[in-house]
Scaffold this active site. Structure first.
Site, PDB file in Angstrom:
ATOM      1  N   SER A 178       0.802  -1.232   0.000  1.00 34.01           N
ATOM      2  CA  SER A 178       0.000   0.000   0.000  1.00 34.01           C
ATOM      3  C   SER A 178       0.833   1.280   0.000  1.00 34.01           C
ATOM      4  O   SER A 178       0.774   2.087   0.944  1.00 34.01           O
ATOM      5  CB  SER A 178      -0.935  -0.027   1.200  1.00 34.01           C
ATOM      6  OG  SER A 178      -1.604  -1.248   1.223  1.00 34.01           O
ATOM      7  N   ARG A 193       7.821   6.138  -3.853  1.00 33.07           N
ATOM      8  CA  ARG A 193       8.294   6.663  -2.574  1.00 33.07           C
ATOM      9  C   ARG A 193       7.493   6.049  -1.444  1.00 33.07           C
ATOM     10  O   ARG A 193       6.431   5.480  -1.665  1.00 33.07           O
ATOM     11  CB  ARG A 193       8.202   8.181  -2.521  1.00 33.07           C
ATOM     12  CG  ARG A 193       6.830   8.737  -2.730  1.00 33.07           C
ATOM     13  CD  ARG A 193       6.901  10.263  -2.714  1.00 33.07           C
ATOM     14  NE  ARG A 193       5.996  10.861  -3.647  1.00 33.07           N
ATOM     15  CZ  ARG A 193       4.683  10.992  -3.440  1.00 33.07           C
ATOM     16  NH1 ARG A 193       4.161  10.545  -2.328  1.00 33.07           N
ATOM     17  NH2 ARG A 193       3.899  11.544  -4.334  1.00 33.07           N
ATOM     18  N   ASP A 231      -3.735  -1.370  -1.726  1.00 31.73           N
ATOM     19  CA  ASP A 231      -4.860  -1.795  -0.881  1.00 31.73           C
ATOM     20  C   ASP A 231      -6.205  -1.302  -1.426  1.00 31.73           C
ATOM     21  O   ASP A 231      -7.225  -1.983  -1.320  1.00 31.73           O
ATOM     22  CB  ASP A 231      -4.680  -1.382   0.589  1.00 31.73           C
ATOM     23  CG  ASP A 231      -4.334   0.084   0.780  1.00 31.73           C
ATOM     24  OD1 ASP A 231      -4.100   0.778  -0.221  1.00 31.73           O
ATOM     25  OD2 ASP A 231      -4.289   0.540   1.944  1.00 31.73           O
TER      26      ASP A 231
HETATM   27  C1  BGC Z   1      -0.371   5.289   0.180  1.00 31.54           C
HETATM   28  C2  BGC Z   1      -1.384   4.577  -0.689  1.00 31.54           C
HETATM   29  C3  BGC Z   1      -2.292   3.724   0.160  1.00 31.54           C
HETATM   30  C4  BGC Z   1      -2.902   4.555   1.272  1.00 31.54           C
HETATM   31  C5  BGC Z   1      -3.823   3.754   2.172  1.00 31.54           C
HETATM   32  C6  BGC Z   1      -1.068   6.027   1.308  1.00 31.54           C
HETATM   33  O1  BGC Z   1      -0.127   6.568   2.183  1.00 31.54           O
HETATM   34  O2  BGC Z   1       0.381   6.199  -0.584  1.00 31.54           O
HETATM   35  O3  BGC Z   1      -0.741   3.801  -1.665  1.00 31.54           O
HETATM   36  O4  BGC Z   1      -3.283   3.173  -0.647  1.00 31.54           O
HETATM   37  O5  BGC Z   1      -1.890   5.134   2.053  1.00 31.54           O
HETATM   38  O6  BGC Z   1      -3.172   2.699   2.784  1.00 31.54           O
END
Ligand code: BGC
Length: 505
Positions: A178, A193, A231
Site C-alpha cells: 500500500s 516513494r 490496498d
Molecule cells: C499510500 C497509498 C495507500 C494509502 C492507504 C497512502 O499513504 O500512498 O498507496 O493506498 O496510504 O493505505
C-alpha cells in the site's frame, strides 16, 4: 487593647483585605484574559477549518480536473493516476487456492482463500495479523521482506499441515503493497516513494515484487507472485466480486487513497497500451492531491514541515488516521503555550504523534457526564493534571473541528471521482456524452479503521456527501464496507489473472 490600637489593627486588616482582593481580582482578570486567548485560538481554528458546501464542491471539481490532467500525461498532475494493469476484476468464476500478503499500515496480514467458482462463494478464508516491528519500517528492504516472508512461510506450512493439502509447487500469491508503485505489469512495479512513516531508502526505485520473490526464495518458499496491488485496488476487487455495481474504492485508515474503474480510451497517457479489455483500474494516489481550495491551517503547515516528506501527501495529512491526532495535539499545545489553562506545559504534550487518532476518537465520542474518558486520556497519555470540565469540553471541540474537516474533505474526494465518471448527476468531466439523467446505482467500496471505527467521522462524511450531491443523487450512492478487502481482494486479483484459475462462467 487600647482604642488606638484597635483602630490600627482594623486599618491593617482592611488594607490586607484590599490587597488580597486586588490580587484575587487581578488573578481573575488574568485568568479571563488567558481563557480569552484560548477561545481566540479555537475561533481561529474553527474559521480556518471551515468547509461549507461551496468549498467542498470546489475541492471535488479540483480533484476531477486533476484526475483528467493525471490521465493525460505522465507528471501532468500532483495526482499520479497510476495504471494498475488490473483490467479484469474477479467475477465469481474463479477457482482454486490463493494466498495474499498485505503490507502497508501498522499491521501486516497473511491469508489464504479457497474459491469455489460460484459467484460470491469464497469457501474459506483464514487471516493472520501481526504488527510490523517499528524498527523494520526504517531498516533495509532485505530485513523487512525477510521478516514478512518468514511469517508467510510459517502460515503456509501450518495451513497445509492442518488442511492436509499437498505442499509444493503452484502456489500463487497476491501481494498488497500500500504505497505508490509504478507498475510495469499486473505483477510487478517500482516503488515511487514511501508514505505513512516508512522510510527504507534502498527500496525506492526498486521492483517490489522482485524483492519479495527473492526473500521467498531465501526462505525456501515456493510461491509465485501473480498480482501486485494497492490496498485500494484489493478493496475494489472484493467489492466488485460481491457487487458488480462497484465502481470505485476508498481507504480511510493510517493513510488514505482511492481507485476506480476507468474506460480504456480515457487513459490518454497509455494510448497503445496492449490490453484486450475496455477498462482498467486506476490508482489515484489521492493522498498527494493538492488544491488551493483546501482549508489549510498553521498546524497543517507546521506538521508538514516537521514530517519526513514535506510538501508531499498534502491531502493525506489533513484526512488520514496517521495525522488527525497529531493535528489535535498541536492545537492543544499551542493553547497551553499561550495561556496557563493546563498549568505548566506538560512535556508529553510536546511529543509528536503521542496522541494517536483512536485516542482522539475516544475523547471526541466520550458520552459520560463528567467526560471521564477525556480526563483519562489527558492525564494518562498527555500527563496533564486533572482539569476543569470546561477544559475537557474545549479539548473535545478541538477534536470535533479537525475530524469534521477531514470527513468533509474525504466526502468531497469521493464526489470528485463520481464527477469524473459521470455518476453525480452531471456530464462526466472530459466527455461529450450526455448527462446521465437516470442515475444508476453506484457502489463505492470502503475500508480502513478511521471510517469503520470512528463513528463521528463516518457520520460527518455521509452528511457532507448528502449536502454536496443532494438527496436525489445520494440515494443512488452506496458506501459499502468490505472486510479484509485489501488482502482478500489481492488474492482475488491473483485468481482473476492466474493462468491456472478455472473459469466456469
Ligand atoms: C499510500 C497509498 C495507500 C494509502 C492507504 C497512502 O499513504 O500512498 O498507496 O493506498 O496510504 O493505505
Amino acid at each position: 487593647m487600647g482604642r488606638r490600637w484597635r483602630e490600627v489593627a482594623a486599618i491593617a486588616v482592611a488594607v490586607t483585605f484590599a490587597a488580597v482582593s486586588v490580587v484575587a481580582v487581578g488573578k481573575r482578570v488574568r485568568k479571563r484574559r488567558e481563557w480569552g486567548r484560548v477561545e481566540g485560538i479555537m475561533r481561529e481554528l474553527e474559521k480556518e477549518c471551515e468547509t461549507d458546501v461551496g468549498r467542498l464542491r470546489q475541492v471535488a471539481d479540483a480533484l476531477a480536473v486533476e484526475m483528467n490532467a493525471g490521465l493525460a500525461s505522465e507528471g501532468g498532475s500532483k495526482l499520479k493516476m497510476l495504471l494498475t494493469h488490473v483490467d479484469r476484476l474477479p467475477d465469481g468464476s474463479e477457482k482454486g487456492i490463493y494466498y495474499a500478503l498485505d503490507l502497508g499500515g501498522t499491521n501486516f496480514r497473511v491469508l489464504q482463500i479457497r474459491l469455489g467458482g460460484q459467484r460470491s462463494s469464497i469457501l474459506t478464508h483464514d487471516v493472520e495479523r501481526q504488527p510490523i516491528p517499528r524498527h523494520l519500517m526504517t531498516s533495509t528492504s532485505e530485513e523487512l521482506f525477510d521478516f514478512v516472508a518468514a511469517a508467510l512461510k510459517t502460515f503456509v506450512e501450518n495451513k497445509e499441515n492442518a488442511d492436509g493439502d499437498v505442499p509444493g509447487s503452484g502456489r500463487e500469491l497476491g501481494f498488497t503493497f500500500s504505497f505508490p508503485v509504478k507498475q510495469a505489469s499486473v505483477s510487478s512495479g517500482i516503488l515511487i516513494r514511501w508514505t505513512k512513516g516508512f522510510a527504507i531508502e534502498d527500496m525506492v526505485g526498486k521492483d517490489v515484487s522482485e524483492s519479495l520473490q527473492l526473500a521467498l526464495q531465501r526462505k525456501g518458499l515456493d510461491m509465485r507472485i501473480v498480482a501486485l496491488v494497492n490496498d485500494s485496488v484489493g478493496t475494489l476487487a472484493l467489492g466488485y466480486y460481491h457487487d458488480p455495481d462497484t465502481v470505485a474504492a476508498v481507504i480511510f485508515g493510517t493513510g488514505t487513497n482511492a481507485c476506480y474503474i476507468e474506460r480504456r480510451e480515457a487513459i490518454i497517457k497509455c494510448q497503445g497500451l496492449n490490453t484486450s479489455f475496455g477498462s482498467m483500474v486506476v490508482n489515484l494516489e489521492w493522498g498527494s492531491f493538492w488544491s488551493s481550495h483546501l482549508p489549510r491551517t498553521l498546524y497543517d503547515i507546521e506538521l508538514d514541515l516537521d514530517s519526513p516528506n514535506p510538501t508531499e501527501q498534502g491531502f493525506e495529512k489533513m484526512i488520514s488516521g496517521m495525522y488527525l491526532g497529531e493535528i489535535a495535539r498541536r492545537v492543544i499545545l499551542r493553547m497551553a503555550q499561550q495561556s496557563d489553562f493546563l498549568g505548566v506545559v506538560p512535556s508529553k504534550l510536546s511529543t509528536p504523534f503521542i496522541l494517536r487518532t483512536p485516542m482522539m476518537a475516544a475523547m471526541h465520542e466520550d458520552e459520560s457526564q463528567s467526560l471521564s474518558e477525556v480526563d483519562r486520556i489527558l492525564t494518562e497519555i498527555l500527563e496533564v493534571p486533572e482539569v476543569h470540565p470546561r477544559i475537557r469540553k474545549l479539548v473535545m471541540k478541538v477534536c470535533d473541528i479537525i475530524t469534521r474537516r477531514a470527513a468533509r474533505l474525504a466526502a468531497a474526494g469521493i464526489v470528485g471521482i463520481l464527477k469524473k465518471i459521470g455518476r453525480e448527476g452531471e456530464r462526466p468531466l472530459g466527455s461529450r456524452s450526455r448527462p446521465d439523467t437516470t442515475m444508476r446505482r453506484t457502489v463505492v467500496a470502503v475500508e480502513g479503521g478511521l471510517y469503520v471505527s470512528y463513528t463521528t467521522f463516518r457520520e460527518y462524511l455521509h452528511e457532507a456527501l448528502e449536502e454536496i450531491l443532494g438527496e436525489d443523487i445520494v440515494r443512488h450512492v452506496v458506501l459499502q464496507v468490505t472486510e479484509d478487502g485489501s488482502g482478500i481482494g489481492a488474492a482475488l486479483v491473483a485468481a482473476a489473472h492466474s493462468s491456472t484459475s478455472v473459469h466456469t462462467q
